[in-house]
Motif scaffolding. Structure first.
Motif, PDB file in Angstrom:
ATOM      1  N   LEU A   1       0.805  -1.351   0.040  1.00  0.00           N
ATOM      2  CA  LEU A   1      -0.197  -0.049  -0.014  1.00  0.00           C
ATOM      3  C   LEU A   1       0.952   1.190  -0.115  1.00  0.00           C
ATOM      4  O   LEU A   1       0.324   2.234  -0.612  1.00  0.00           O
ATOM      5  CB  LEU A   1      -0.983   0.130   1.200  1.00  0.00           C
TER       6      LEU A   1
ATOM      7  N   GLN B   1      -9.762  16.534  -5.719  1.00  0.00           N
ATOM      8  CA  GLN B   1     -10.130  15.239  -5.516  1.00  0.00           C
ATOM      9  C   GLN B   1      -8.843  14.046  -4.802  1.00  0.00           C
ATOM     10  O   GLN B   1      -8.826  13.413  -3.958  1.00  0.00           O
ATOM     11  CB  GLN B   1     -10.855  14.478  -6.490  1.00  0.00           C
ATOM     12  N   ARG B   2      -7.824  14.431  -5.800  1.00  0.00           N
ATOM     13  CA  ARG B   2      -6.415  13.924  -5.274  1.00  0.00           C
ATOM     14  C   ARG B   2      -6.188  14.135  -3.768  1.00  0.00           C
ATOM     15  O   ARG B   2      -5.489  13.146  -3.026  1.00  0.00           O
ATOM     16  CB  ARG B   2      -5.556  14.253  -6.327  1.00  0.00           C
TER      17      ARG B   2
ATOM     18  N   GLU C   1      -8.382  14.307  -1.342  1.00  0.00           N
ATOM     19  CA  GLU C   1      -8.955  13.178  -0.492  1.00  0.00           C
ATOM     20  C   GLU C   1      -8.690  11.746  -0.750  1.00  0.00           C
ATOM     21  O   GLU C   1      -8.463  11.162   0.224  1.00  0.00           O
ATOM     22  CB  GLU C   1     -10.436  13.484  -0.881  1.00  0.00           C
ATOM     23  N   GLU C   2      -7.819  11.619  -1.854  1.00  0.00           N
ATOM     24  CA  GLU C   2      -7.507  10.252  -2.345  1.00  0.00           C
ATOM     25  C   GLU C   2      -6.161  10.101  -1.257  1.00  0.00           C
ATOM     26  O   GLU C   2      -6.011   8.942  -0.718  1.00  0.00           O
ATOM     27  CB  GLU C   2      -7.316  10.186  -3.705  1.00  0.00           C
TER      28      GLU C   2
ATOM     29  N   ALA D   1      -7.144   9.600   2.237  1.00  0.00           N
ATOM     30  CA  ALA D   1      -7.678   8.241   2.531  1.00  0.00           C
ATOM     31  C   ALA D   1      -6.665   7.108   2.652  1.00  0.00           C
ATOM     32  O   ALA D   1      -6.824   6.288   3.447  1.00  0.00           O
ATOM     33  CB  ALA D   1      -8.691   7.834   1.458  1.00  0.00           C
ATOM     34  N   LEU D   2      -5.700   7.119   1.658  1.00  0.00           N
ATOM     35  CA  LEU D   2      -4.487   6.058   1.777  1.00  0.00           C
ATOM     36  C   LEU D   2      -3.528   6.579   3.039  1.00  0.00           C
ATOM     37  O   LEU D   2      -3.475   5.415   3.647  1.00  0.00           O
ATOM     38  CB  LEU D   2      -3.558   6.436   0.663  1.00  0.00           C
TER      39      LEU D   2
ATOM     40  N   GLU E   1      -4.923   7.505   5.895  1.00  0.00           N
ATOM     41  CA  GLU E   1      -5.593   7.038   6.920  1.00  0.00           C
ATOM     42  C   GLU E   1      -5.537   5.515   7.007  1.00  0.00           C
ATOM     43  O   GLU E   1      -5.307   5.123   8.013  1.00  0.00           O
ATOM     44  CB  GLU E   1      -7.245   7.392   6.864  1.00  0.00           C
ATOM     45  N   VAL E   2      -5.422   4.921   5.855  1.00  0.00           N
ATOM     46  CA  VAL E   2      -5.355   3.264   6.056  1.00  0.00           C
ATOM     47  C   VAL E   2      -3.775   3.145   6.611  1.00  0.00           C
ATOM     48  O   VAL E   2      -3.817   2.033   7.302  1.00  0.00           O
ATOM     49  CB  VAL E   2      -5.597   2.848   4.588  1.00  0.00           C
TER      50      VAL E   2
END
Lengths: 488, 488
Positions: A17, A39-40, A42-43, A46-47, A49-50
């Protein structure tokens, strides 16, 4: 399955990841459509966060407690997981996600501000980045020095005090070298036409000569040259200035040094915690060995002179020696990445002092441009003429990389020791470089250093390769010999 | 925070990660270095593992139970989350990750097998993909039809029985049209030189004319044209055949139809469950309306004829009418994506029957090439001459997309109804198309269909836009009128 096996299986997914995140960053800097930026952000958040959730997963603590390490590789893997786990556990998930989101936005705003010379437009988001990084530094430091705490991400074991000692040792000898060079007559300079296509073709040829494997990487254009990814997908970027072909060529060789380190880590370490470069300082030692110690050597310059003339015709200098002097010209200049080997570390000292003051709260973002200009005038004797020649020149602060800059100088220091050892073991290196073939040195670096990844800590990695503890002396001796010859 | 708010916040991160997965897939097909394939397979599997875990997170079940839907948007968002949740809960994480890993590898092996005409080298990995998809179909079907169960991913509410009924209605009338066309004299064909750079420049111009926003997308080359991503980053690819410029141009217009649907979903739905096209059939209705109903209309062909001559000089046909006939030539041919509007659905019927037989266990991978060849000879009257003209021509099965093909024909059917309604509401459309301006129609589609994303189910989406339930009649009437004129 033992606890160690469970841990390594979990970690393998995390490493995969992290590679996706690296590629997403590459995409953002090379091919992403402009309008995708919100948008990027947020992407990326999100990554992040994971990744943060995985790196702080409570099971890691249990596995680390239960795991037994039968050998050096396992011990090193556990050391790397433990370091990241303990680090990330201190940073709230909310802060990690916010940092990812804000730095992604800030990077876009930095690029726009730099292109339009609009420094003021960048300050609010930089203040936001700084606020978050100070918060992170405080969380990591447990009451200690927040700058030292931030440095650990780039140089485990490094400290501001060590960096200051390094700079103190370098400063008087570099200042003396700089004054000597600048008091001489002007160095020769290239002139002619250097079309982008020819530069990129030659850059690809030189990248391959230095051992970069295009089957497991790519060379593209970006605003700021960088390398990203590891293992089977280690990509590099460069930039093209049609008036200055050295910019493209030496940026490429530099990034090849980074990417070769990643490509040459032994296959059995792929997607494991030690399957990448051990620190930014050691990484930079590779790029500096490739770019400067070899790429700007008189021997390699002799070969490159011929290839440049084949590619571009008349390039404005008439001999290998003149070309060598042009490639190592010491001139007044604003841009760190274009600086010669002597002045480069002075650029770094400036950034180190300013970013340390910002993190400690001694310098506000609103005062940064003035502080930069004052310090630049004091160190380099000229005023900054526009923001892109001043504090907007580097991407680093926009993406929150405070604590990173000193590792560039540390890399120069490590490179001094490494290439001293290479020349000891490969006495005919110059003969190969004169044929455009750095492989005797790059093979040495692969076999003695790169293939081990992060098996050993940074200083231990250098000592294992060279037989000596790192010290500024080899670098300074190399620079004094080289520049005494260039500026007699 | 209500349960609905919690659910939507969680889902937003999931949607952002799904976008990262889409971009990683784009990267794999366009810019990824060849040697990265094994590592990329692990990266895709890791992303899939994370997405699967989120889509089956037990909290989703709780939120879905507690959430209240105050309006249509909330109801639709809950419907989409519930569908995916219930679907993914039935598929073990191990199977989902294995599917991601194997299809990533299989896609690379398919590309190599296709390039080298080595069908046998592809069969083992295809058998593995099929085995996993059959296992997934069985898990999803709860004792029902596994093919129907797989179809739900592409066409919620669709079934093999409905598809068979559609094909039964189409078949005799398409066969009659095909025989009529093939018994006429040969259609005119383009000839000349069509350099790649000119094709790509014209493709970009045409993409913009059809409303594709390059600030929120990209046009690149790939082996198989596709569109990927949504919202602010919807990218398309095309391919170039220097002997056949229609390949590049109509692939581009086709993918623009898909990407425009994604780009035109209302901004408030960005990164929400309904923030993308509702089904593959409705998606395909957009690409078919753009590519065929408009792009291959006599009016638009008149404009395109002029632009082709401007770009390439003599193109081997001398009038707008001849050009129109060339763009709609019905000829024997092997390749689905190059087929005319009449024969296209016959290609789909073949694939539908074969993939359904494979999923039901009535056809083994070892017998696939022979089954394809037999069926092709029966339906199209010629033998397949090489694997890349046979079952290796499409990427779909390599990536496990069994159940997807019939949505192409469903898209044609939907497009028939949509464009009938467009022409009812925009009587002067041909005048605009003759000026190279499809915007009266693309605006209609944006306002009546695209902006709603997945607010309504597939058939309801078509009915809301047109005022009529979907039926094969408008498509068949359109084809019969058009091809009676072309082949009098």
């Amino acid at each position: 399955m033992t606890a160690y096996d469970d841990l390594m299986a979990f970690q393998r997914t995390t490493e995969a990841l992290a590679e996706v995140a690296a590629r997403t960053g590459w995409d953002q800097e090379t091919v992403m459509p402009r309008g995708a930026a919100p948008q990027r952000a947020e992407e990326m958040a999100a990554l992040e966060e994971v990744l943060h959730a995985r790196r702080t997963d409570p099971r890691l603590g249990e596995w680390l407690e239960a795991a037994e390490a039968p050998d050096d590789v396992a011990r090193a893997n556990l050391r790397e997981v433990r370091r990241t786990f303990e680090r990330n556990r201190k940073v709230p998930a909310r802060l990690a996600a916010e940092l990812a989101r804000v730095t992604s936005l800030a990077q876009g705003q930095w690029a726009t501000a730099r292109a339009t010379q609009d420094a003021a437009s960048f300050l609010p988001v930089l203040a936001e980045v700084l606020r978050l990084r100070r918060e992170e530094g405080a969380a990591l430091a447990d009451g200690g020095d927040p700058y030292d705490a931030l440095m650990q991400d780039y140089e485990p074991g490094g400290s501001a005090a060590d960096m200051a000692a390094m700079f103190d040792a370098m400063r008087p000898r570099l200042v003396a070298l700089r004054e000597r060079a600048l008091s001489g007559g002007p160095a020769p300079a290239l002139s002619g036409r250097f079309p982008a296509a020819g530069q990129m073709a030659l850059a690809a040829e030189v990248a391959r000569a230095f051992g970069y494997d295009m089957q497991r990487g790519r060379l593209d254009l970006a605003v700021h040259p960088f390398s990203s990814g590891s293992g089977l997908d280690a990509r590099i970027t460069t930039r093209v200035d049609e008036e200055d072909p050295f910019n493209c060529l030496y940026s490429t060789i530099h990034e090849v040094g980074h990417a070769a380190y990643e490509q040459n880590v032994a296959a059995e370490h792929l997607l494991t915690p030690i399957g990448q470069g051990v620190s930014m300082g050691v990484h930079e030692s590779q790029s500096r060995s490739y770019e400067n110690q070899m790429g700007r050597s008189e021997a390699f310059c002799g070969w490159l002179f011929g290839r440049m003339r084949d590619t571009f015709g008349d390039i404005g200098v008439a001999s290998e020696r003149e070309f060598y002097r042009a490639a190592n010209a010491v001139r007044p200049g604003y841009i760190r990445t274009e600086a010669d080997e002597v002045q480069y570390n002075l650029h770094i000292m400036l950034r180190f002092d300013l970013e340390r003051a910002m993190i400690l709260g001694d310098l506000q973002v609103a005062d940064l441009e003035a502080a930069w200009s004052d310090r630049f005038a004091a160190d380099f004797g000229v005023a900054v003429d526009r923001p892109s020649n001043g504090f907007l020149q580097d991407v680093h602060w926009s993406v929150g990389l405070m604590g990173y800059f000193p590792t560039y100088s540390l890399g120069n220091l490590f490179a001094g020791g490494l290439m001293q050892a290479v020349r000891r073991d490969v006495p005919d290196l110059d003969a190969a470089l004169r044929r455009g073939n750095p492989s005797p040195a790059t093979d040495w670096l692969r076999d003695r250093l790169q293939r081990f990844g992060a098996l050993r800590g940074p200083a231990e990695t250098i000592e294992h390769a060279t037989g000596h503890a790192p010290s500024p002396e080899p670098l300074l001796a190399y620079l004094e010999t080289k520049f005494a010859d260039l500026y007699p």
